[in-house]
Design a protein around this motif. Sequence first.
Motif, PDB file in Angstrom:
ATOM      1  N   GLU A   1       1.277   4.126  -2.664  1.00 33.64           N
ATOM      2  CA  GLU A   1       1.148   5.711  -2.431  1.00 33.64           C
ATOM      3  C   GLU A   1       2.120   6.303  -2.964  1.00 33.64           C
ATOM      4  O   GLU A   1       2.104   7.451  -3.816  1.00 33.64           O
TER       5      GLU A   1
ATOM      6  N   LYS B   1       0.658  -1.173  -0.082  1.00 34.12           N
ATOM      7  CA  LYS B   1      -0.138  -0.010   0.002  1.00 34.12           C
ATOM      8  C   LYS B   1       0.864   1.260   0.090  1.00 34.12           C
ATOM      9  O   LYS B   1       0.470   2.284  -0.782  1.00 34.12           O
ATOM     10  N   GLU B   2       1.814   1.227   0.781  1.00 38.43           N
ATOM     11  CA  GLU B   2       2.848   2.408   0.950  1.00 38.43           C
ATOM     12  C   GLU B   2       3.644   2.376  -0.381  1.00 38.43           C
ATOM     13  O   GLU B   2       3.809   3.678  -1.139  1.00 38.43           O
TER      14      GLU B   2
END
Length: 258
Positions: A133, A129-130
């Motif tokens: 992003e 997810k990081e």
Amino acid sequence: MMTTAPQIAQSPAGEAPFSVEMIGVSKWYGHFQVLNSIDFGVRRGEKIVVCGPSGSGKSTMIRCVNRLEVHQQGEIRVNGTLLTDNVRVIDRVRQDVGMVFQNFNLYPHLTVLENCVLAPRWVKGVPRKEAEERAMGYLERVRIPDQAGKYPSQLSGGQQQRAAIARSLCMNPEIMLFDEPTSALDPELVREVLDTMVELASDGMTMVCVTHEMGFARQVADRVVFMDRGRIVESASPGEFFGNPKEERTRNFLSQIL
Ligand code: ADP
Ligand code: MG
């Protein structure tokens, strides 16, 4: 009572530490000497444009910085680390040094977003997810967030090259090396890639750009380096380089490309 002089917090720009330092670097392909005793330093935050005739050793020189090529003589330091055969040293240096090639070199079977998250996830262990992003942040910065789900073949050359720049930035490199990033592009697509590079430069990135885009050199370079036959022939500010080139070979080269 004695007072001590205050510490000078900021050293002048010209005294910033070296990001890249080459001392007496030579390299041969068989009997052919491709690099001849290269002395080359890049200080943190500097932007350097490298130009010179085809075959003069420009690509070889910058590829030595992240050990895509191995030099045989002299020393190369990247952020103070001496380049050796040690795999851990090479891995560390490659994490600090981003590279953008002429032909984009995106993975064709992965989407733009997947291209961007691959190395952060598997080399640095950034959670998916990081990593996604961060990737979207950089895709926005190079102005192609809407292309994230597409495959490289569905993008224009200019978009592919901007995706390649975003992919490099996702590793948070300290230095970016560009090897003729616009020379495979149709003329109308060159500007968008140069604009991305100009923005990167104004953000303070340390950059070494092999390019013959002399407008770009005038606009962003702190120093222009001219190579010929494996040597650095001239190294000067853009004003000096274009306005008052010292060497005959530089003048010949400039008369051919300007
Ligand atoms: P430039 O980027 O300035 O065009 P290169 O660094 O690509 O120059 O190449 C410099 C010289 O080294 C050229 O003469 C090229 O033919 C030669 N060369 C480059 N790579 C190899 C290789 N892998 N094996 C043998 N010669 C090479
Ligand atoms: Mg080249």
